[in-house]
Design a protein around this motif. Structure first.
Motif, PDB file in Angstrom:
ATOM      1  N   ARG A   1      26.897   2.560 -19.483  1.00 40.69           N
ATOM      2  CA  ARG A   1      28.219   3.030 -19.544  1.00 40.69           C
ATOM      3  C   ARG A   1      28.589   3.576 -20.890  1.00 40.69           C
ATOM      4  NH1 ARG A   1      27.798   2.966 -15.049  1.00 40.69           N
ATOM      5  NH2 ARG A   1      29.282   1.874 -13.196  1.00 40.69           N
ATOM      6  N   ILE A   2      29.141   4.878 -20.803  1.00 41.28           N
ATOM      7  CA  ILE A   2      29.592   5.725 -22.024  1.00 41.28           C
ATOM      8  C   ILE A   2      31.135   5.760 -22.156  1.00 41.28           C
ATOM      9  CG2 ILE A   2      29.549   7.585 -23.255  1.00 41.28           C
ATOM     10  CD1 ILE A   2      26.871   8.485 -22.001  1.00 41.28           C
ATOM     11  N   VAL A   3      31.519   5.735 -23.475  1.00 38.18           N
ATOM     12  CA  VAL A   3      32.852   5.780 -23.659  1.00 38.18           C
ATOM     13  C   VAL A   3      32.907   6.572 -24.869  1.00 38.18           C
ATOM     14  CG1 VAL A   3      35.314   5.198 -24.190  1.00 38.18           C
ATOM     15  CG2 VAL A   3      33.953   3.725 -22.574  1.00 38.18           C
ATOM     16  N   ALA A   4      33.631   7.903 -24.780  1.00 34.72           N
ATOM     17  CA  ALA A   4      33.704   8.824 -25.971  1.00 34.72           C
ATOM     18  C   ALA A   4      35.268   8.705 -26.391  1.00 34.72           C
ATOM     19  CB  ALA A   4      33.443  10.418 -25.496  1.00 34.72           C
ATOM     20  N   ILE A   5      35.333   7.764 -27.534  1.00 30.78           N
ATOM     21  CA  ILE A   5      36.652   7.262 -28.043  1.00 30.78           C
ATOM     22  C   ILE A   5      37.253   8.297 -28.597  1.00 30.78           C
ATOM     23  CG2 ILE A   5      37.782   5.448 -29.088  1.00 30.78           C
ATOM     24  CD1 ILE A   5      35.346   3.588 -28.625  1.00 30.78           C
ATOM     25  N   PRO A   6      38.416   9.008 -28.232  1.00 31.16           N
ATOM     26  CA  PRO A   6      38.927   9.990 -29.196  1.00 31.16           C
ATOM     27  C   PRO A   6      39.824   9.656 -30.548  1.00 31.16           C
ATOM     28  CG  PRO A   6      40.323   9.616 -27.372  1.00 31.16           C
ATOM     29  CD  PRO A   6      38.973   8.753 -27.204  1.00 31.16           C
ATOM     30  N   PRO A   7      40.034  10.535 -31.264  1.00 37.78           N
ATOM     31  CA  PRO A   7      40.586  10.130 -32.626  1.00 37.78           C
ATOM     32  C   PRO A   7      41.945   9.251 -32.357  1.00 37.78           C
ATOM     33  CG  PRO A   7      40.019  12.343 -32.778  1.00 37.78           C
ATOM     34  CD  PRO A   7      39.739  12.109 -31.253  1.00 37.78           C
TER      35      PRO A   7
ATOM     36  N   THR B   1      24.891  -3.228 -26.636  1.00 41.65           N
ATOM     37  CA  THR B   1      26.114  -2.847 -27.093  1.00 41.65           C
ATOM     38  C   THR B   1      26.117  -2.067 -28.026  1.00 41.65           C
ATOM     39  OG1 THR B   1      27.161  -4.732 -26.068  1.00 41.65           O
ATOM     40  CG2 THR B   1      28.546  -3.669 -27.659  1.00 41.65           C
ATOM     41  N   GLY B   2      26.584  -0.776 -28.388  1.00 42.27           N
ATOM     42  CA  GLY B   2      26.595  -0.104 -29.494  1.00 42.27           C
ATOM     43  C   GLY B   2      27.551   1.297 -29.525  1.00 42.27           C
ATOM     44  N   CYS B   3      27.703   1.533 -30.971  1.00 42.30           N
ATOM     45  CA  CYS B   3      28.444   2.549 -31.179  1.00 42.30           C
ATOM     46  C   CYS B   3      27.992   3.422 -32.353  1.00 42.30           C
ATOM     47  CB  CYS B   3      29.978   2.065 -31.379  1.00 42.30           C
ATOM     48  SG  CYS B   3      30.174   1.382 -32.983  1.00 42.30           S
ATOM     49  N   VAL B   4      28.562   4.723 -32.502  1.00 47.54           N
ATOM     50  CA  VAL B   4      28.352   5.462 -33.560  1.00 47.54           C
ATOM     51  C   VAL B   4      29.660   6.433 -33.943  1.00 47.54           C
ATOM     52  CG1 VAL B   4      27.258   7.125 -32.328  1.00 47.54           C
ATOM     53  CG2 VAL B   4      26.750   7.186 -34.503  1.00 47.54           C
ATOM     54  N   TYR B   5      29.826   6.626 -35.188  1.00 48.95           N
ATOM     55  CA  TYR B   5      30.918   7.588 -35.689  1.00 48.95           C
ATOM     56  C   TYR B   5      30.262   8.121 -36.940  1.00 48.95           C
ATOM     57  CZ  TYR B   5      32.353   3.644 -38.520  1.00 48.95           C
ATOM     58  OH  TYR B   5      32.365   2.478 -39.527  1.00 48.95           O
TER      59      TYR B   5
ATOM     60  N   ALA C   1      30.854   4.978 -27.685  1.00 48.65           N
ATOM     61  CA  ALA C   1      30.416   3.565 -27.501  1.00 48.65           C
ATOM     62  C   ALA C   1      29.733   3.658 -26.198  1.00 48.65           C
ATOM     63  CB  ALA C   1      31.647   2.669 -27.418  1.00 48.65           C
ATOM     64  N   HIS C   2      28.543   2.550 -26.385  1.00 49.19           N
ATOM     65  CA  HIS C   2      27.685   2.624 -25.291  1.00 49.19           C
ATOM     66  C   HIS C   2      27.298   1.018 -24.709  1.00 49.19           C
ATOM     67  CE1 HIS C   2      23.758   2.562 -23.158  1.00 49.19           C
ATOM     68  NE2 HIS C   2      24.130   3.827 -22.634  1.00 49.19           N
ATOM     69  N   LEU C   3      27.363   0.806 -23.402  1.00 48.80           N
ATOM     70  CA  LEU C   3      26.994  -0.418 -22.769  1.00 48.80           C
ATOM     71  C   LEU C   3      25.575  -0.159 -22.128  1.00 48.80           C
ATOM     72  CD1 LEU C   3      30.391  -1.852 -21.770  1.00 48.80           C
ATOM     73  CD2 LEU C   3      29.080  -2.165 -23.995  1.00 48.80           C
ATOM     74  N   ARG C   4      24.672  -0.892 -22.357  1.00 49.33           N
ATOM     75  CA  ARG C   4      23.423  -0.438 -21.891  1.00 49.33           C
ATOM     76  C   ARG C   4      22.901  -1.520 -20.657  1.00 49.33           C
ATOM     77  NH1 ARG C   4      17.373  -1.930 -23.740  1.00 49.33           N
ATOM     78  NH2 ARG C   4      16.128  -0.321 -22.589  1.00 49.33           N
ATOM     79  N   SER C   5      22.382  -1.111 -19.285  1.00 47.53           N
ATOM     80  CA  SER C   5      21.909  -1.587 -18.524  1.00 47.53           C
ATOM     81  C   SER C   5      20.539  -1.155 -18.400  1.00 47.53           C
ATOM     82  CB  SER C   5      22.532  -1.241 -16.888  1.00 47.53           C
ATOM     83  OG  SER C   5      21.681  -1.623 -16.143  1.00 47.53           O
ATOM     84  N   ALA C   6      19.417  -1.982 -18.900  1.00 49.27           N
ATOM     85  CA  ALA C   6      18.125  -1.629 -19.269  1.00 49.27           C
ATOM     86  C   ALA C   6      17.499  -1.054 -17.927  1.00 49.27           C
ATOM     87  CB  ALA C   6      17.338  -2.812 -19.959  1.00 49.27           C
ATOM     88  N   SER C   7      16.988   0.230 -17.944  1.00 57.68           N
ATOM     89  CA  SER C   7      16.323   0.779 -16.945  1.00 57.68           C
ATOM     90  C   SER C   7      14.859   0.976 -17.604  1.00 57.68           C
ATOM     91  CB  SER C   7      16.818   1.875 -16.185  1.00 57.68           C
ATOM     92  OG  SER C   7      17.104   2.865 -17.229  1.00 57.68           O
TER      93      SER C   7
ATOM     94  N   HIS D   1      21.253   1.949 -27.387  1.00 56.32           N
ATOM     95  CA  HIS D   1      21.998   3.137 -27.458  1.00 56.32           C
ATOM     96  C   HIS D   1      23.264   2.702 -28.693  1.00 56.32           C
ATOM     97  CE1 HIS D   1      20.924   5.130 -23.657  1.00 56.32           C
ATOM     98  NE2 HIS D   1      20.226   4.260 -23.844  1.00 56.32           N
ATOM     99  N   PRO D   2      23.569   3.846 -29.617  1.00 50.99           N
ATOM    100  CA  PRO D   2      22.882   5.324 -29.543  1.00 50.99           C
ATOM    101  C   PRO D   2      21.965   5.360 -30.575  1.00 50.99           C
ATOM    102  CG  PRO D   2      24.939   4.885 -31.083  1.00 50.99           C
ATOM    103  CD  PRO D   2      24.706   3.703 -30.311  1.00 50.99           C
ATOM    104  N   PHE D   3      21.216   6.475 -30.452  1.00 53.81           N
ATOM    105  CA  PHE D   3      20.184   6.726 -31.244  1.00 53.81           C
ATOM    106  C   PHE D   3      20.354   7.927 -32.133  1.00 53.81           C
ATOM    107  CE2 PHE D   3      18.557   5.167 -27.241  1.00 53.81           C
ATOM    108  CZ  PHE D   3      17.718   4.421 -27.543  1.00 53.81           C
TER     109      PHE D   3
END
Length: 218
Positions: free
Chosen positions: A7-13, A35-39, A76-82, A92-94
């Motif tokens: 699952r991805i969420v692009a969180i706006p300003p 669980t991860g995020c980047v800004y 932001a990203h929530l991973r389901s490992a495949s 994620h993220p990379f």
């Protein structure tokens, strides 16, 4: 039970911490492998990521989205490992060079591209997403989207603060400037899905340009 997609969420300003966490909790479900995020801050990427479920991250009060509200985009990203173990190097993220990338989906040609990139790409993990990041660096977002006929949804943050959504398959919901894999809330009654193609938003959340893959007029 089969694996679910990430699952991805692009969180706006200017999104509040409370709202962002509410959206991510709604997306958690079986996506508990990372669980991860980047800004971007002062021209540099800030990455917070853990090979843990969102619930564990919050329970342990680990640093995560603590910069919100913020005047730029956050992925932001929530991973389901495949592909790849549940390890930090596969979470994620990379980030590489001017790009940070998170991904929802499966890109079946990644092994071929991994071989083709060879030593030109310093790939540390086993995921298709990290390979996609290095292809993005080489091809640029427009060519990347054009030549991937099926691979999912990629959210790419440039170091200049612009957000690129590169959608080659799958579903991504949109409500105003919020983009997410799941928006099943009563207050988001007017959400819509976006078409395959590429979309670029500036750091203030304004849509600058887009190209719909099945639109021959663009």
């Amino acid at each position: 039970m089969g694996r679910t997609l990430c699952r991805i969420v692009a969180i706006p300003p200017n999104t509040s911490y409370k709202e962002a966490i509410k959206i991510l909790k709604n997306c958690e479900n079986h996506n508990i492998d990372g669980t991860g995020c980047v800004y971007v801050k002062d021209g540099k990427f800030v990455v917070q990521k853990y090979p843990k479920a969102l619930s564990d991250v919050l329970d342990k009060k680990l640093p995560f989205l603590n910069h919100l509200p913020y005047d730029g985009w956050t992925i932001a990203h929530l991973r389901s490992a495949s592909l790849g173990e549940v390890k930090k190097h596969n979470t994620h993220p990379f980030v590489s060079g001017n790009w940070a990338l998170a991904h929802n989906g499966t890109w079946t040609d990644s092994d071929i591209v991994r071989i083709a990139l060879g030593k030109n790409a310093k790939v540390k993990g086993e995921t298709d997403t990290e390979v996609a990041l290095h292809l993005l660096k080489v091809a640029g977002p427009k060519r990347f989207t054009k030549y991937l006929s099926f691979g999912g949804v990629f959210a790419a943050l440039h170091k200049n603060g612009n957000l690129w959504i590169l959608k080659t398959s799958g579903t991504l919901w949109k409500y105003k400037n919020l983009l997410a894999s799941d928006l099943s809330f009563n207050e988001y009654k007017n959400q819509s899905t976006i078409d395959d193609g590429w979309y670029v938003y500036n750091k203030n959340g304004k849509l600058l340009d887009k190209h719909i893959s099945n639109d021959n007029n663009q």
